[in-house]
Design a protein around this motif. Structure first.
Motif, PDB file in Angstrom:
ATOM      1  N   ILE A   1      -0.312   6.116   5.774  1.00 56.69           N
ATOM      2  CA  ILE A   1       0.047   4.824   6.344  1.00 56.69           C
ATOM      3  C   ILE A   1       1.167   5.036   7.365  1.00 56.69           C
ATOM      4  CG2 ILE A   1       0.988   2.539   5.848  1.00 56.69           C
ATOM      5  CD1 ILE A   1      -0.354   2.772   3.070  1.00 56.69           C
ATOM      6  N   LYS A   2       0.921   4.529   8.572  1.00 61.42           N
ATOM      7  CA  LYS A   2       1.910   4.648   9.644  1.00 61.42           C
ATOM      8  C   LYS A   2       3.241   4.034   9.196  1.00 61.42           C
ATOM      9  CE  LYS A   2       2.585   3.419  14.442  1.00 61.42           C
ATOM     10  NZ  LYS A   2       3.005   2.205  15.041  1.00 61.42           N
ATOM     11  N   ASP A   3       4.324   4.723   9.454  1.00 60.99           N
ATOM     12  CA  ASP A   3       5.693   4.309   9.113  1.00 60.99           C
ATOM     13  C   ASP A   3       6.020   4.440   7.624  1.00 60.99           C
ATOM     14  OD1 ASP A   3       6.211   3.681  11.813  1.00 60.99           O
ATOM     15  OD2 ASP A   3       5.458   1.637  11.533  1.00 60.99           O
ATOM     16  N   PHE A   4       5.042   4.828   6.794  1.00 59.10           N
ATOM     17  CA  PHE A   4       5.264   5.040   5.366  1.00 59.10           C
ATOM     18  C   PHE A   4       4.569   6.346   4.959  1.00 59.10           C
ATOM     19  CE2 PHE A   4       5.626   0.508   6.073  1.00 59.10           C
ATOM     20  CZ  PHE A   4       6.783   0.189   5.391  1.00 59.10           C
ATOM     21  N   PRO A   5       5.142   7.502   5.319  1.00 60.06           N
ATOM     22  CA  PRO A   5       4.450   8.788   5.185  1.00 60.06           C
ATOM     23  C   PRO A   5       4.132   9.229   3.755  1.00 60.06           C
ATOM     24  CG  PRO A   5       6.740   9.116   5.818  1.00 60.06           C
ATOM     25  CD  PRO A   5       6.484   7.645   5.882  1.00 60.06           C
ATOM     26  N   HIS A   6       4.741   8.616   2.753  1.00 60.62           N
ATOM     27  CA  HIS A   6       4.472   9.012   1.370  1.00 60.62           C
ATOM     28  C   HIS A   6       3.438   8.113   0.686  1.00 60.62           C
ATOM     29  CE1 HIS A   6       7.526  12.083   1.482  1.00 60.62           C
ATOM     30  NE2 HIS A   6       8.321  11.211   2.069  1.00 60.62           N
ATOM     31  N   TYR A   7       2.731   7.309   1.499  1.00 60.20           N
ATOM     32  CA  TYR A   7       1.692   6.418   0.990  1.00 60.20           C
ATOM     33  C   TYR A   7       0.412   6.659   1.765  1.00 60.20           C
ATOM     34  CZ  TYR A   7       5.560   3.870  -1.159  1.00 60.20           C
ATOM     35  OH  TYR A   7       6.654   3.519  -1.885  1.00 60.20           O
ATOM     36  N   LEU A   8      -0.719   6.532   1.058  1.00 57.55           N
ATOM     37  CA  LEU A   8      -2.024   6.666   1.689  1.00 57.55           C
ATOM     38  C   LEU A   8      -2.855   5.426   1.363  1.00 57.55           C
ATOM     39  CD1 LEU A   8      -1.299   9.740   0.321  1.00 57.55           C
ATOM     40  CD2 LEU A   8      -3.160  10.243   1.865  1.00 57.55           C
ATOM     41  N   VAL A   9      -3.741   5.071   2.283  1.00 60.89           N
ATOM     42  CA  VAL A   9      -4.654   3.947   2.065  1.00 60.89           C
ATOM     43  C   VAL A   9      -6.072   4.489   2.141  1.00 60.89           C
ATOM     44  CG1 VAL A   9      -4.709   3.250   4.512  1.00 60.89           C
ATOM     45  CG2 VAL A   9      -5.200   1.566   2.726  1.00 60.89           C
TER      46      VAL A   9
ATOM     47  N   SER B   1       0.501   6.122  -3.913  1.00 57.80           N
ATOM     48  CA  SER B   1       1.901   6.480  -3.712  1.00 57.80           C
ATOM     49  C   SER B   1       2.125   7.919  -4.163  1.00 57.80           C
ATOM     50  CB  SER B   1       2.810   5.554  -4.526  1.00 57.80           C
ATOM     51  OG  SER B   1       4.121   6.069  -4.575  1.00 57.80           O
ATOM     52  N   GLU B   2       2.645   8.737  -3.267  1.00 53.73           N
ATOM     53  CA  GLU B   2       2.998  10.102  -3.660  1.00 53.73           C
ATOM     54  C   GLU B   2       4.226  10.097  -4.559  1.00 53.73           C
ATOM     55  OE1 GLU B   2       3.311  12.122   0.132  1.00 53.73           O
ATOM     56  OE2 GLU B   2       1.193  12.694   0.049  1.00 53.73           O
TER      57      GLU B   2
ATOM     58  N   HIS C   1       8.815  -3.141   0.871  1.00 50.72           N
ATOM     59  CA  HIS C   1       8.244  -3.934   1.951  1.00 50.72           C
ATOM     60  C   HIS C   1       6.849  -4.373   1.522  1.00 50.72           C
ATOM     61  CE1 HIS C   1      11.214  -1.491   4.199  1.00 50.72           C
ATOM     62  NE2 HIS C   1      11.334  -2.578   4.939  1.00 50.72           N
ATOM     63  N   SER C   2       6.607  -5.683   1.464  1.00 52.07           N
ATOM     64  CA  SER C   2       5.273  -6.181   1.117  1.00 52.07           C
ATOM     65  C   SER C   2       4.349  -6.014   2.315  1.00 52.07           C
ATOM     66  CB  SER C   2       5.330  -7.652   0.732  1.00 52.07           C
ATOM     67  OG  SER C   2       6.019  -7.800  -0.477  1.00 52.07           O
ATOM     68  N   LYS C   3       3.180  -5.427   2.066  1.00 57.62           N
ATOM     69  CA  LYS C   3       2.196  -5.213   3.129  1.00 57.62           C
ATOM     70  C   LYS C   3       0.836  -5.698   2.665  1.00 57.62           C
ATOM     71  CE  LYS C   3       4.981  -3.124   5.954  1.00 57.62           C
ATOM     72  NZ  LYS C   3       5.334  -3.732   7.233  1.00 57.62           N
TER      73      LYS C   3
ATOM     74  N   GLU D   1      -5.616  -0.972  10.162  1.00 56.79           N
ATOM     75  CA  GLU D   1      -4.774  -0.150  11.035  1.00 56.79           C
ATOM     76  C   GLU D   1      -5.074   1.341  10.878  1.00 56.79           C
ATOM     77  OE1 GLU D   1      -0.847  -1.511  10.028  1.00 56.79           O
ATOM     78  OE2 GLU D   1      -0.962  -3.193  11.437  1.00 56.79           O
ATOM     79  N   ALA D   2      -5.460   1.753   9.688  1.00 55.38           N
ATOM     80  CA  ALA D   2      -5.739   3.169   9.441  1.00 55.38           C
ATOM     81  C   ALA D   2      -7.134   3.590   9.907  1.00 55.38           C
ATOM     82  CB  ALA D   2      -5.570   3.482   7.954  1.00 55.38           C
TER      83      ALA D   2
END
Length: 166
Positions: A9-17, A25-26, A49-51, A59-60
């Motif tokens: 996820i852009k701007d959140f490098p330790h998370y994947l979608v 979450s890593e 941050h709620s997304k 976005e991905a």
């Protein structure tokens, strides 16, 4: 059967979608619990941050060459965040998509207002407002009043707020 794809996820490098709408979450080494916002959209918390999940998936994975601002759920199910169910669109297209009359009715009933009771800190009734929005028009923050009514805050601006008469 389609292969599930994962992207950072852009701007959140330790998370994947994932392409199916899961968020990993890593930090926790597992998928995150999703919750619905007030409008019924799936959300997750990324570093407090709620997304919205549908937006993260789009976005991905979805190209947006015309820089369209919104993401539409093709089947109108706000919790179906699979890649094949999403498309970039304009606000106008999104508003006119599908069963507009049904969505409008549901939105109105979901956000139906309730009376708000304002008390001083000793429990004396000060005023009955038609809604939190009316209290907002008179200088009180509607969200804070609502959080008091829902039990998330004990008091706001020196008053106790409630949906029910005490």
């Amino acid at each position: 059967m389609q292969t599930i794809k994962w992207k950072r996820i852009k701007d959140f490098p330790h998370y994947l979608v994932s392409s199916t709408g899961e968020v990993y979450s890593e930090y926790k080494q597992g998928t995150l619990k999703q919750f619905n916002d007030a409008y019924g959209y799936s959300q997750v918390n990324l570093n407090r941050h709620s997304k919205k999940v549908h937006r993260l998936v789009a976005e991905a994975f979805l190209p947006n060459p015309y820089d369209l601002p919104e993401v539409n759920h093709k089947d109108e199910n706000k919790n179906n965040n699979r890649l094949e169910n999403l498309e970039w669109c304009t606000s106008k297209y999104n508003m006119q998509y599908g069963d507009v009359e049904r969505r409008s009715f549901l939105s109105q009933t979901r956000h139906e207002s309730w009376k708000v009771y304002q008390y001083d800190l000793e429990g004396n009734l000060i005023k009955i407002w038609k809604s939190a929005r009316e209290a907002e028009r008179n200088g009180f923050n509607r969200r804070s009043v609502g959080r008091c009514c829902n039990g998330e805050l004990k008091q706001f601006k020196g008053y106790i707020w409630s949906k029910e008469r005490r």
